[in-house]
Design a protein around this motif. Structure first.
Motif, PDB file in Angstrom:
ATOM      1  N   VAL A 110       0.951  -0.953  -0.040  1.00 51.28           N
ATOM      2  CA  VAL A 110       0.029  -0.083   0.156  1.00 51.28           C
ATOM      3  C   VAL A 110       1.512   1.317   0.295  1.00 51.28           C
ATOM      4  N   ASP A 111       2.015   1.121   0.591  1.00 58.61           N
ATOM      5  CA  ASP A 111       3.100   2.276   0.768  1.00 58.61           C
ATOM      6  C   ASP A 111       3.430   2.372  -0.807  1.00 58.61           C
ATOM      7  N   LEU A 162       1.013   4.160  -2.910  1.00 61.99           N
ATOM      8  CA  LEU A 162       0.436   5.558  -2.366  1.00 61.99           C
ATOM      9  C   LEU A 162       2.160   6.610  -3.171  1.00 61.99           C
ATOM     10  N   LYS A 163       3.170   6.123  -3.046  1.00 61.38           N
ATOM     11  CA  LYS A 163       4.094   6.363  -3.825  1.00 61.38           C
ATOM     12  C   LYS A 163       3.728   6.722  -4.857  1.00 61.38           C
ATOM     13  N   LEU A 187       1.385   7.004  -6.683  1.00 65.34           N
ATOM     14  CA  LEU A 187      -0.283   6.875  -7.050  1.00 65.34           C
ATOM     15  C   LEU A 187       0.000   7.756  -8.483  1.00 65.34           C
TER      16      LEU A 187
END
Length: 181
Positions: free
Chosen positions: A147-148, A151-152, A154
């Motif tokens: 998920v991290d 997000l980075k 996106l």
């Protein structure tokens, strides 16, 4: 090659001038192409050693591709350690290569040693590979890392609200289950 005696002499890496019966050689040996990693390890060793230093990702890509797109870490180590990268330097080399492989979206780098290192198909988009990494994560820690990474990156998604809907639903479901525990 001694056709009358039915024997052939083969130069293996570990056993040069090894004699074998023709029938046994025909049944037990498998020819490999010139571009195969193992062939290059014998015929173009210096180039592979230079590639290991300059671009470890391309070296691993060559090895994984020669193995059919998927290779265990033990098999990869057997292909590289001692012949392309010195035994004493292999562990440090592999840690550096692994960091670079994780940054390269062509590879699925396993979290555990008993899982295979895989090369993705060339037509997989960065967004698809990020979602695939999330879907392949088995534990909460791995899912959180995936998920991290999403997000980075996106900006890699054309329509994030649509593409990431299954991921968000899975996160919500996982959170509900975790609360019950």
């Amino acid at each position: 090659c001694d056709l009358i005696g039915g024997r052939i002499t083969i130069d293996f890496e570990d056993k040069p001038d090894h004699g074998m019966a023709l029938k046994f050689a025909a049944n037990s040996l498998e020819p490999i192409e010139d571009g195969h990693f193992l062939s290059m390890r014998y015929a173009q060793k210096d180039e592979l050693i230079a590639l290991a230093q300059s671009d470890p990702v391309d070296l691993v890509a060559l090895a994984v591709d020669s193995a059919g797109g998927s290779v265990s870490l033990d098999q990869l180590e057997a292909m590289i350690k001692g012949s392309v990268v010195e035994e004493g330097a292999y562990k440090r080399w592999w840690e550096g290569a692994k960091r670079k492989l994780r940054a390269d979206r062509r590879f699925v780098v396993p979290a555990k040693r008993n899982e295979p290192l895989e090369m993705r198909a060339a037509d997989v988009t960065p967004a698809d590979s990020l979602i695939e990494d999330y879907n392949n994560a088995r534990d909460l820690k791995s899912k959180a890392k995936a998920v991290d990474a999403i997000l980075k990156e996106l900006s890699a998604f054309d329509t994030p609200e649509e593409q990431l809907r299954p991921v968000v639903e899975d996160i919500n479901d996982t959170a509900r289950k975790s609360l019950r525990l």
